[in-house]
Design an enzyme around this catalytic site. Structure first.
Site, PDB file in Angstrom:
ATOM      1  CB  VAL A  71      -0.961   0.032   1.220  1.00  0.00           C
ATOM      2  CG1 VAL A  71      -1.829  -1.198   1.279  1.00  0.00           C
ATOM      3  CG2 VAL A  71      -0.212   0.200   2.522  1.00  0.00           C
ATOM      4  CB  CYS A  72       1.740   3.952  -1.650  1.00  0.00           C
ATOM      5  SG  CYS A  72       0.708   4.092  -3.102  1.00  0.00           S
ATOM      6  NE  ARG A  73      -2.256   9.971   2.798  1.00  0.00           N
ATOM      7  CZ  ARG A  73      -3.135   9.510   3.664  1.00  0.00           C
ATOM      8  NH1 ARG A  73      -2.958   8.350   4.229  1.00  0.00           N
ATOM      9  NH2 ARG A  73      -4.187  10.201   3.996  1.00  0.00           N
ATOM     10  N   GLY A 101      -2.145   4.896  -3.789  1.00  0.00           N
ATOM     11  CA  GLY A 101      -2.229   3.752  -4.691  1.00  0.00           C
ATOM     12  C   GLY A 101      -1.428   3.872  -5.965  1.00  0.00           C
ATOM     13  CB  VAL A 104      -3.390   4.896   3.257  1.00  0.00           C
ATOM     14  CG1 VAL A 104      -3.932   5.313   4.609  1.00  0.00           C
ATOM     15  CG2 VAL A 104      -2.308   3.832   3.420  1.00  0.00           C
TER      16      VAL A 104
END
Length: 143
Positions: free
Chosen positions: A99-101, A103, A128
């Site tokens: 995951v990242c901030r 996507g 997220v």
């Protein structure tokens, strides 16, 4: 059907745009099947965590991670993300969700996992931010 060649010759730009978009759409659908990892929704990620003890790797910047991250996720800086890492090598058969901030960078990291031999690599669609939009719990601070 007799007038089709006439239509094409009079609307060449429109026909070329249609053909280009069609090729692009078919290419994007085919690439989803060939990329080797799956995108999951927040609900699917919740099921992976609860049912299969998925490892969640968060590639967000440290400041964003400390503000809000998925419970139980592990933070790794994108520059330090290495699928050959000893810790990751131990979980090659478990689901690993990147995951990242927002996507945007999780897909390339999931692709790297697939190339390193991970059999169950996933990326959280929307990151997220999508998890938060689904009103799922987030925690603050360091993991």
């Amino acid at each position: 059907m007799d007038r089709f060649p006439e239509f094409v010759s009079q609307n060449l730009f429109l026909v070329m745009a249609f053909v280009g978009l069609t090729v692009f759409l078919i290419g994007s659908v085919v690439s989803r099947f060939l990329r080797g990892y799956k995108e999951v929704t927040p609900a699917q990620l919740t099921m992976l965590i609860n049912r299969e003890n998925a490892l969640v790797v968060d590639l967000s910047p440290l400041a964003d991670f400390e503000k809000a991250h998925i419970p139980g996720s592990r933070h790794v800086l994108p520059s330090q993300f290495d699928p050959e890492n000893k810790e990751l090598a131990k979980v090659k058969d478990r689901p690993v969700v990147v995951v990242c901030r927002n996507g945007m960078s999780s897909g390339s990291a999931a692709q790297r996992l697939v190339k390193a031999g991970f059999t169950r690599a996933y990326a959280l669609a929307g990151g997220v931010a999508q998890w938060q939009a689904a009103e799922l719990p987030l925690v603050r601070g360091k993991a």
